[in-house]
Write a protein that holds these residues in place. Structure first.
Motif, PDB file in Angstrom:
ATOM      1  N   LEU A 156     -12.805  -2.593   7.622  1.00  0.00           N
ATOM      2  CA  LEU A 156     -12.500  -1.289   6.484  1.00  0.00           C
ATOM      3  C   LEU A 156     -11.640  -1.639   5.488  1.00  0.00           C
ATOM      4  CD1 LEU A 156     -11.427   1.208   9.566  1.00  0.00           C
ATOM      5  CD2 LEU A 156     -13.142   1.307   7.909  1.00  0.00           C
ATOM      6  N   SER A 157     -11.078  -3.016   5.610  1.00  0.00           N
ATOM      7  CA  SER A 157     -10.046  -3.289   4.518  1.00  0.00           C
ATOM      8  C   SER A 157     -10.896  -3.707   3.409  1.00  0.00           C
ATOM      9  CB  SER A 157      -9.191  -4.399   5.028  1.00  0.00           C
ATOM     10  OG  SER A 157      -9.795  -5.430   5.174  1.00  0.00           O
ATOM     11  N   LYS A 158     -12.245  -4.116   3.706  1.00  0.00           N
ATOM     12  CA  LYS A 158     -13.141  -4.613   2.684  1.00  0.00           C
ATOM     13  C   LYS A 158     -13.602  -3.541   1.750  1.00  0.00           C
ATOM     14  CE  LYS A 158     -14.997  -8.916   4.634  1.00  0.00           C
ATOM     15  NZ  LYS A 158     -15.180  -8.637   5.828  1.00  0.00           N
ATOM     16  N   ASN A 159     -13.613  -2.340   2.156  1.00  0.00           N
ATOM     17  CA  ASN A 159     -13.981  -1.236   1.338  1.00  0.00           C
ATOM     18  C   ASN A 159     -12.861  -0.683   0.497  1.00  0.00           C
ATOM     19  OD1 ASN A 159     -16.136  -1.405   2.997  1.00  0.00           O
ATOM     20  ND2 ASN A 159     -15.608   0.536   4.065  1.00  0.00           N
ATOM     21  N   LYS A 160     -12.763  -1.098  -0.948  1.00  0.00           N
ATOM     22  CA  LYS A 160     -11.582  -0.614  -1.541  1.00  0.00           C
ATOM     23  C   LYS A 160     -11.893   0.844  -1.782  1.00  0.00           C
ATOM     24  CE  LYS A 160      -9.861  -5.020  -3.189  1.00  0.00           C
ATOM     25  NZ  LYS A 160      -9.532  -5.124  -2.128  1.00  0.00           N
ATOM     26  N   SER A 161     -11.027   1.576  -1.314  1.00  0.00           N
ATOM     27  CA  SER A 161     -11.000   2.965  -1.514  1.00  0.00           C
ATOM     28  C   SER A 161     -10.036   3.640  -2.480  1.00  0.00           C
ATOM     29  CB  SER A 161     -11.086   3.768  -0.446  1.00  0.00           C
ATOM     30  OG  SER A 161     -10.770   5.051  -0.402  1.00  0.00           O
ATOM     31  N   ASP A 162     -10.505   4.553  -3.467  1.00  0.00           N
ATOM     32  CA  ASP A 162      -9.550   5.092  -4.222  1.00  0.00           C
ATOM     33  C   ASP A 162      -8.994   6.280  -3.586  1.00  0.00           C
ATOM     34  OD1 ASP A 162     -11.490   4.769  -7.323  1.00  0.00           O
ATOM     35  OD2 ASP A 162      -9.757   3.693  -6.563  1.00  0.00           O
ATOM     36  N   ASN A 163      -9.293   6.755  -2.535  1.00  0.00           N
ATOM     37  CA  ASN A 163      -8.743   7.917  -1.956  1.00  0.00           C
ATOM     38  C   ASN A 163      -7.474   7.647  -1.393  1.00  0.00           C
ATOM     39  OD1 ASN A 163      -8.284  10.141  -0.525  1.00  0.00           O
ATOM     40  ND2 ASN A 163      -9.970  10.340   1.109  1.00  0.00           N
ATOM     41  N   GLU A 164      -6.421   8.247  -2.122  1.00  0.00           N
ATOM     42  CA  GLU A 164      -4.992   7.626  -1.645  1.00  0.00           C
ATOM     43  C   GLU A 164      -4.547   7.974  -0.110  1.00  0.00           C
ATOM     44  OE1 GLU A 164      -2.287   8.079  -5.398  1.00  0.00           O
ATOM     45  OE2 GLU A 164      -1.171   7.774  -3.581  1.00  0.00           O
ATOM     46  N   ILE A 165      -5.155   9.249   0.289  1.00  0.00           N
ATOM     47  CA  ILE A 165      -4.509   9.720   1.682  1.00  0.00           C
ATOM     48  C   ILE A 165      -5.271   8.513   2.474  1.00  0.00           C
ATOM     49  CG2 ILE A 165      -5.092  11.433   3.456  1.00  0.00           C
ATOM     50  CD1 ILE A 165      -4.945  13.348   1.154  1.00  0.00           C
ATOM     51  N   TRP A 166      -6.522   8.319   2.344  1.00  0.00           N
ATOM     52  CA  TRP A 166      -7.137   7.017   3.249  1.00  0.00           C
ATOM     53  C   TRP A 166      -6.153   5.687   3.399  1.00  0.00           C
ATOM     54  CZ3 TRP A 166      -9.200   5.863   7.629  1.00  0.00           C
ATOM     55  CH2 TRP A 166      -9.863   4.594   7.808  1.00  0.00           C
ATOM     56  N   ASN A 167      -5.930   5.480   2.054  1.00  0.00           N
ATOM     57  CA  ASN A 167      -5.062   4.368   1.958  1.00  0.00           C
ATOM     58  C   ASN A 167      -3.798   4.210   2.608  1.00  0.00           C
ATOM     59  OD1 ASN A 167      -7.132   2.786   0.287  1.00  0.00           O
ATOM     60  ND2 ASN A 167      -6.074   3.339  -1.444  1.00  0.00           N
ATOM     61  N   ILE A 168      -3.239   5.493   2.397  1.00  0.00           N
ATOM     62  CA  ILE A 168      -1.788   5.572   3.128  1.00  0.00           C
ATOM     63  C   ILE A 168      -2.050   5.277   4.635  1.00  0.00           C
ATOM     64  CG2 ILE A 168       0.061   7.401   3.951  1.00  0.00           C
ATOM     65  CD1 ILE A 168      -0.146   8.100   0.755  1.00  0.00           C
ATOM     66  N   PHE A 169      -3.041   6.211   5.329  1.00  0.00           N
ATOM     67  CA  PHE A 169      -3.445   5.979   6.734  1.00  0.00           C
ATOM     68  C   PHE A 169      -3.819   4.747   7.169  1.00  0.00           C
ATOM     69  CE2 PHE A 169      -2.669   9.987   8.650  1.00  0.00           C
ATOM     70  CZ  PHE A 169      -3.322  10.959   7.959  1.00  0.00           C
ATOM     71  N   PHE A 170      -4.342   3.789   6.020  1.00  0.00           N
ATOM     72  CA  PHE A 170      -4.614   2.757   6.462  1.00  0.00           C
ATOM     73  C   PHE A 170      -3.570   1.745   6.808  1.00  0.00           C
ATOM     74  CE2 PHE A 170      -7.721  -0.576   7.581  1.00  0.00           C
ATOM     75  CZ  PHE A 170      -7.485  -1.747   6.887  1.00  0.00           C
ATOM     76  N   ALA A 171      -2.771   1.936   5.675  1.00  0.00           N
ATOM     77  CA  ALA A 171      -1.623   0.906   5.362  1.00  0.00           C
ATOM     78  C   ALA A 171      -0.619   0.922   6.512  1.00  0.00           C
ATOM     79  CB  ALA A 171      -0.860   1.091   4.116  1.00  0.00           C
ATOM     80  N   GLY A 172      -0.605   2.373   7.135  1.00  0.00           N
ATOM     81  CA  GLY A 172       0.306   2.578   8.114  1.00  0.00           C
ATOM     82  C   GLY A 172      -0.284   2.539   9.689  1.00  0.00           C
ATOM     83  N   ARG A 173      -1.469   1.830   9.627  1.00  0.00           N
ATOM     84  CA  ARG A 173      -2.080   2.120  11.037  1.00  0.00           C
ATOM     85  C   ARG A 173      -1.414   1.739  12.297  1.00  0.00           C
ATOM     86  NH1 ARG A 173      -3.663  -2.003   7.875  1.00  0.00           N
ATOM     87  NH2 ARG A 173      -4.101  -3.960   8.654  1.00  0.00           N
ATOM     88  N   TYR A 174      -0.568   0.495  12.180  1.00  0.00           N
ATOM     89  CA  TYR A 174       0.138  -0.051  13.296  1.00  0.00           C
ATOM     90  C   TYR A 174       1.505   1.115  13.538  1.00  0.00           C
ATOM     91  CZ  TYR A 174      -2.426  -4.406  13.190  1.00  0.00           C
ATOM     92  OH  TYR A 174      -3.370  -5.079  13.210  1.00  0.00           O
TER      93      TYR A 174
END
Lengths: 736, 103
Positions: free
Chosen positions: A338-356
């Motif tokens: 998932l980290s390979k797909n660079k997404s512009d969607n900010e909500i997804w980026n926030i969820f991904f950064a806070g996954r732990y």
């Protein structure tokens, strides 16, 4: 190796650029030729009609004048060409004026618009023929045509010549169309070939630009002919920097080595907290409030556990916790992909950064959900309930609702893990839970705050200010614990001392005092009366003990207020006394300013003291949000179940459709409101509790971040400025 | 809806057996010992189990913090439930079902 590929790249790009430019120029020339041919063809077609009309004019004049190489029709000369349709009226007027009306103007508009080779726009053109008599007028007409940017074409007069010319033009048009087509194809081929490489080239160029930008920050020593860079390097990474320099010297083959030299400085270094993928999220949460001062204790370490825990106290539901855990676990397991797909969607980026963070929150929520015994608003009976039915069938038949008396219906041993499952069915559920959850919130709050105050000891110890432990920490913790931890002790005492099965009515259910009222009376020094058989106090000597605690607590306030200023004043005086034979003008730094500095110090200390003292009360009450949010969550969950899902259960076959629809609605609202909205809300409140109630007790947060040179960071923020944020004056650059 | 709470000192069991007078129970302290021991092991001994690793101090801190807070949460709920001053108010259908299914 690197340098040669770079120069190759530059040459390659230059070559391709010149090739494409040439191609474009050629194409443009071809297109203008094409345009002229088309116009000529249209001109010939249209003017055929003009010439036919004027065959009658031949009879008019007797003399036939022959003009050298000029177009001649009868004895009239003519000029044919095309002009932009918008200019035709003024063109005609101008011609009429300069020739004093001695010309004959004929025009016909070209219906289809033609394409301009340079701009690509469409042009509306008009074919015109100007008939005139005489050399002078011809010159003037030509001048006007030039002025109006009309294109002139040699047009034959006779029909036979026209047809010949027309066929010639048409063949040339066909040839030119073929050539144009080929040119276009070739251009497309070249562009497609480089299209794949463009992104790589852009990356290489961006990296190089970043390197040169950083190189610009070096200072040049002209005498020694070298570049000097001043930068911050983490102490434990110094050997890496040295190694990198050595590798660079080796790679470039230079005989002169690069030197790494430690420069002592009084400047405040940037704050660097080393994080891995797991701790990065929590560190970001803390840094959002403020970057820690240099070498200050880092609260992010403890946030790893306290944050999800306090969230879970507010969110406690097994079902929703499982959903959160599952969702975040999937993200964590597939995080590489998932980290390979660079997404512009900010909500997804926030969820991904806070996954732990979400994973931990989910796990703790499952635990607190088991303790609250709440799973989608239903309870789990795993160990056997401690409440039992004591009524016989007759009593049950006659009364719709009955209350169980803890004296007889309770096995005197609590449910081993969490709340008893019987409470979930109770209509007076909230009465018990309110009292319990409020007490729980205060206990957690006082402990969390005490933990925060104790963090300051770590700071004092590290920065070698042991006197501050006695002057600041001890009075602060005494004030907090003597008053508020005593409140918590009272809660535990009430829970253990008063029982429904007590033989002495003083310790029975009707005599259990309100802890809150007791506490308020203690603070206000209000005595309360015994109303037999109930006693006002819970134990002997409580009154004296409370007064003692109150006195000690309030004695801490002047220590907090005057301790630090008095100490600093005494220290400055000692230093001055030890300066023997010092000059008058030389004033030691600490005592400089005299009264002004002392006054300021007193004011700062007063503000801190007031903030702390009032803060203990308000922050303790603030922790009641743990109760409020968990209540809201439980109620929402119950409402959703009873009003939505229940209608689909236990029905006939047709009820299966209701169940299908009902479940969809229930699931949607569970996810949208209970997991997402409540989750976000609890997250925010936990964040507030950490930032305000916990960190204000010890955190300084005046630092700036260490931002090393990193290709990854630059490529990520490619459209932003390369300047490092939060860095001190421009000269300092961070080099990794 | 009448809310009269009566206290007949009889226990109605599912098989209609009405044989006991007021029953008394002793508080069983086993759960406290068990849970406290479990969390104490994690708190005191767990950190010694982590010997190597770049993140060992983070793991140790997390274990101690987590075990303390989770134990505290559990023990607070337990003590709060040890001597309840009010009992749950249930519907007669629920009570009958409880008597029938919950032993």
């Amino acid at each position: 190796m690197h340098r040669s590929t770079n120069s190759c790249l530059k040459e390659k790009i230059d070559y391709i650029e010149s090739e494409i430019q040439e191609m474009t120029k050629n194409a443009r020339n071809l297109k203008s030729d094409y345009l002229s041919l088309i116009e000529l063809k249209l001109l010939i077609e249209k003017t055929q009609t003009f010439f036919q009309d004027h065959s009658a004019q031949r009879k008019l004049s007797a003399t036939v004048q022959i003009y050298n190489n000029d177009a001649v029709f009868g004895h009239l000369g003519f000029i044919a060409g095309t002009v932009a349709t918008s200019r035709v009226p003024s063109f005609e007027r101008m011609l009429w004026r300069i020739s004093h009306g001695n010309i004959f103007f004929k025009q016909a508009q070209i219906d289809q618009p033609l394409k301009d080779p340079i701009t690509g726009h469409e042009l509306q053109k008009t074919v015109f023929v100007v008939f005139f008599h005489g050399e002078q007028i011809k010159l003037r007409v030509k001048k006007v045509c030039f002025g109006f940017k009309a294109t002139l074409y040699p047009c034959p007069a006779t029909y036979k010549d026209q047809q010949e010319m027309l066929s010639g033009v048409e063949t040339r048009i066909k040839d030119l169309e073929m050539v144009l087509d080929q040119t276009e194809q070739h251009r497309r081929l070249v562009l497609t070939n480089i299209a794949g490489d463009i992104s790589t080239w852009m990356l290489a160029v961006r990296k190089e630009k970043a390197i040169y930008h950083t190189l610009n920050m070096f200072s040049m020593d002209i005498i020694k002919k070298c570049l000097i860079a001043e930068c911050w390097v983490p102490k434990s990474d110094l050997y890496i920097a040295q190694k990198a320099l050595d590798d660079g010297v080796k790679a470039s083959g230079s005989p002169i080595p690069s030197i790494l030299h430690h420069v002592p400085t009084r400047e405040i270094p940037p704050t660097f907290n080393r994080t891995n993928k797991f701790t990065r999220g929590f560190q970001t949460l803390i840094d959002s409030y403020g970057i820690a001062s240099y070498r200050e204790v880092n609260p992010a370490l403890y946030t790893i556990i306290t944050f999800p825990f306090l969230f879970a106290v507010m969110f406690g539901d097994v079902g929703h916790g499982l959903i959160m855990t599952a969702f975040s676990a999937i993200i964590v397991i597939y995080e590489k992909r998932l980290s390979k797909n660079k997404s512009d969607n900010e909500i997804w980026n926030i969820f991904f950064a806070g996954r732990y963070i979400i994973l931990l929150m989910g796990i703790f929520s499952v635990y607190t959900g088991l303790i609250y015994n709440d799973m989608f608003s239903k309870s789990l009976n795993l160990f056997g309930s401690s409440w039992m039915n004591v009524y016989d069938s007759e009593t049950l038949a006659n009364h719709t609702s009955l209350e169980l008396d803890p004296a007889v219906a309770y096995t005197q041993t609590p449910y081993p893990f969490g709340l008893d499952p019987a409470w979930q069915f109770a209509t007076n559920n909230i009465i018990f839970l309110n009292s319990f959850k409020m007490k729980l919130s205060i206990i957690f709050g006082v402990l969390h705050m005490a933990f925060g105050v104790t963090m300051s000891v770590v700071n004092f110890n590290f920065f070698r200010k042991p006197e501050m432990i006695y002057l600041q920490y001890v009075p602060q913790i005494l004030f907090l614990m003597l008053l508020f931890w005593y409140l918590c002790i009272l809660m535990f005492m009430k829970w253990t001392m008063y029982s429904a099965t007590a033989t002495d009515p003083t310790y029975g259910t009707s005599c259990a005092p309100s802890v809150l009222i007791t506490f308020i009376n203690m603070m206000l020094l209000k005595g309360s009366e015994d109303s037999p058989p109930c006693k006002a106090m819970m134990f002997d000597g409580q009154d004296a003990l409370q007064k003692l605690f109150l006195t000690l607590g309030f004695l801490c306030i002047p220590i907090m207020l005057f301790g630090k200023p008095a100490f600093l004043f005494w220290q400055a005086r000692n230093r001055k006394r030890h300066e023997v034979g010092g000059e008058r003008g030389e004033v030691p730094a600490g005592a400089g300013g005299g009264a002004g500095a002392a006054g300021e110090l007193l004011i700062t200390q007063a503000i801190h003291t007031i903030e702390y003292v009032l803060g203990t009360v308000s922050h303790t009450a603030s922790y009641l949000r743990l109760w409020a949010l968990s209540l809201a969550h439980a109620q929402l969950s119950a409402v959703l179940w009873q009003r939505v899902l229940r209608y689909g259960l236990a029905r006939s076959l047709a009820g299966s459709v209701t169940m299908y629809v009902g479940f969809a609605v229930w699931a949607f609202f569970t996810l949208a409101i209970l997991v997402l909205m409540e989750g976000l809300s609890a997250f925010l409140h936990t964040l507030r509790l950490h930032w305000v109630e916990f960190m204000s007790k010890f955190y300084d947060g005046q630092g700036y971040a260490f931002m090393p040179f990193s290709f990854a960071a630059i490529i990520e923020h490619d459209d932003e400025e390369l300047a490092q944020n939060g860095a001190p004056p421009e000269k300092k650059d961070e080099e990794y | 809806m009448a809310f009269v709470t009566e206290l007949p000192y009889r226990v109605a069991l599912s098989d209609g057996d009405v044989h006991k007078e007021k029953q008394t129970w002793e508080t069983n302290y086993t759960p406290i010992y068990v849970m406290t021991t479990i969390f104490a092991i994690i708190f005191f001994i767990g950190p010694f189990a982590i010997k190597k690793g770049e993140n060992k101090w983070i793991i140790k801190t997390c274990m101690m913090l987590a075990s303390f807070f989770l134990w505290l949460f559990w023990v607070t709920v337990y003590i709060a439930g040890m001597n309840p001053l009010v009992g749950p108010q249930l519907r007669n259908t629920t009570l009958a079902w409880m008597a029938h299914t919950w032993v």
